[in-house]
Design an enzyme around this catalytic site. Sequence first.
Site, PDB file in Angstrom:
ATOM      1  N   ASP A   6       0.908  -1.344  -0.059  1.00 57.25           N
ATOM      2  CA  ASP A   6       0.386   0.124   0.037  1.00 57.25           C
ATOM      3  C   ASP A   6       0.975   0.940   0.059  1.00 57.25           C
ATOM      4  O   ASP A   6       1.574   1.743   1.013  1.00 57.25           O
ATOM      5  CB  ASP A   6      -1.170  -0.358   0.994  1.00 57.25           C
ATOM      6  CG  ASP A   6      -1.658   1.575   1.565  1.00 57.25           C
ATOM      7  OD1 ASP A   6      -1.727   1.996   0.422  1.00 57.25           O
ATOM      8  OD2 ASP A   6      -2.009   1.301   2.547  1.00 57.25           O
ATOM      9  N   THR A  10       1.844   9.886   1.477  1.00 58.87           N
ATOM     10  CA  THR A  10       3.365   9.575   2.863  1.00 58.87           C
ATOM     11  C   THR A  10       3.958   8.713   3.304  1.00 58.87           C
ATOM     12  O   THR A  10       5.166   8.474   3.435  1.00 58.87           O
ATOM     13  CB  THR A  10       2.794  10.571   4.682  1.00 58.87           C
ATOM     14  OG1 THR A  10       1.601  11.615   4.330  1.00 58.87           O
ATOM     15  CG2 THR A  10       3.842  10.549   5.483  1.00 58.87           C
ATOM     16  N   ASP A 110      -6.795   2.853  -3.647  1.00 62.82           N
ATOM     17  CA  ASP A 110      -6.654   3.335  -1.852  1.00 62.82           C
ATOM     18  C   ASP A 110      -8.264   3.009  -0.987  1.00 62.82           C
ATOM     19  O   ASP A 110      -8.411   2.445  -0.399  1.00 62.82           O
ATOM     20  CB  ASP A 110      -5.707   3.724  -1.350  1.00 62.82           C
ATOM     21  CG  ASP A 110      -6.067   5.488  -1.985  1.00 62.82           C
ATOM     22  OD1 ASP A 110      -6.990   5.811  -2.488  1.00 62.82           O
ATOM     23  OD2 ASP A 110      -6.005   6.295  -0.969  1.00 62.82           O
ATOM     24  N   ARG A 111      -8.750   4.178  -1.605  1.00 59.86           N
ATOM     25  CA  ARG A 111     -10.004   4.010  -0.916  1.00 59.86           C
ATOM     26  C   ARG A 111     -11.204   2.754  -1.171  1.00 59.86           C
ATOM     27  O   ARG A 111     -11.918   2.240  -0.748  1.00 59.86           O
ATOM     28  CB  ARG A 111     -11.207   5.375  -1.308  1.00 59.86           C
ATOM     29  CG  ARG A 111     -10.575   6.953  -1.653  1.00 59.86           C
ATOM     30  CD  ARG A 111     -11.542   7.801  -1.597  1.00 59.86           C
ATOM     31  NE  ARG A 111     -12.133   7.842  -1.919  1.00 59.86           N
ATOM     32  CZ  ARG A 111     -13.184   8.639  -2.631  1.00 59.86           C
ATOM     33  NH1 ARG A 111     -13.025   9.310  -3.456  1.00 59.86           N
ATOM     34  NH2 ARG A 111     -14.437   8.903  -2.374  1.00 59.86           N
ATOM     35  N   THR A 187      -3.861  29.152  20.362  1.00 54.78           N
ATOM     36  CA  THR A 187      -4.011  29.545  19.877  1.00 54.78           C
ATOM     37  C   THR A 187      -3.407  27.934  19.004  1.00 54.78           C
ATOM     38  O   THR A 187      -4.210  27.169  18.062  1.00 54.78           O
ATOM     39  CB  THR A 187      -2.584  30.457  18.768  1.00 54.78           C
ATOM     40  OG1 THR A 187      -3.367  31.694  19.411  1.00 54.78           O
ATOM     41  CG2 THR A 187      -3.024  29.960  17.141  1.00 54.78           C
TER      42      THR A 187
END
Length: 263
Positions: A6, A10, A110-111, A187
């Site tokens: 896969d 990244t 991938d989906r 923040t």
Amino acid sequence: MLLLIDAGNTRVKWALVPSGAREPGELGRWAASGMVEHAQLLQLADAWRGQDIVRVLISNVAGQAMRDALEQVLLRALGMQPVPLEWFCSAATLGGVRNNYRNPTQLGCDRFASAIGAHALFPDQALIVATCGTATTIDAIAADGVFIGGMILPGLGLMASSLAKNTAQLPQVAQDLDIGDPFADNTDAAIVSGCIAAQAGAIERALAAHAQRSGGAVQCILSGGAAALIAPHLPAPHQKVDNLVLIGLHHVAISTARHNTSC
């Protein structure tokens, strides 16, 4: 051995499946598995060298450069051994899932693999599959295995980096912050809180819409590197499943003896 790969935006995940692991109950039960960042891709040659690999099935969404790199790594690992490389791609029907995309081949592989894996693990159930990675994808699968469609939004890191500097490493930031209160008083925490609320809200919206459409209960499946960060903020019942793309590839491999899955 069957080698499943896969290649995401990244990282590259992989699994070795014994040749005899051909029953649905054996999905996800692998002889070995691992994950590397793109920069460490060459390390995989050592992990795969010497294994009795007879077939390779690959999902790649990282482009032609990754495809070329994987071919080189596999050549180093396997040498001149004649092993078929199959590049998994979306189709109209495969692995028990019917692809309802207007153009079935346009759906990210991938989906599609994740949808196949989820439907194999949870048959006869309406599903929302939320994969929380570089991008977050939220897909609806009908109980009869129809891939209805889905949503794509920036992942947690992309959301945060669009708002402020030095927030691309959101998982590390989030692990160090207490965001139990949605109304942050600084923040960094406000960015984390807002991004997680957006992710969880999109998943909840998808669950509600799918439940209304299907007229019954919907099972929520979370996967991806950021799933653990989003899960505590998702009030709906859900299950976390790792390596869903690999599970989908495994199911395709055992359900189609020699189906041509290559692009």
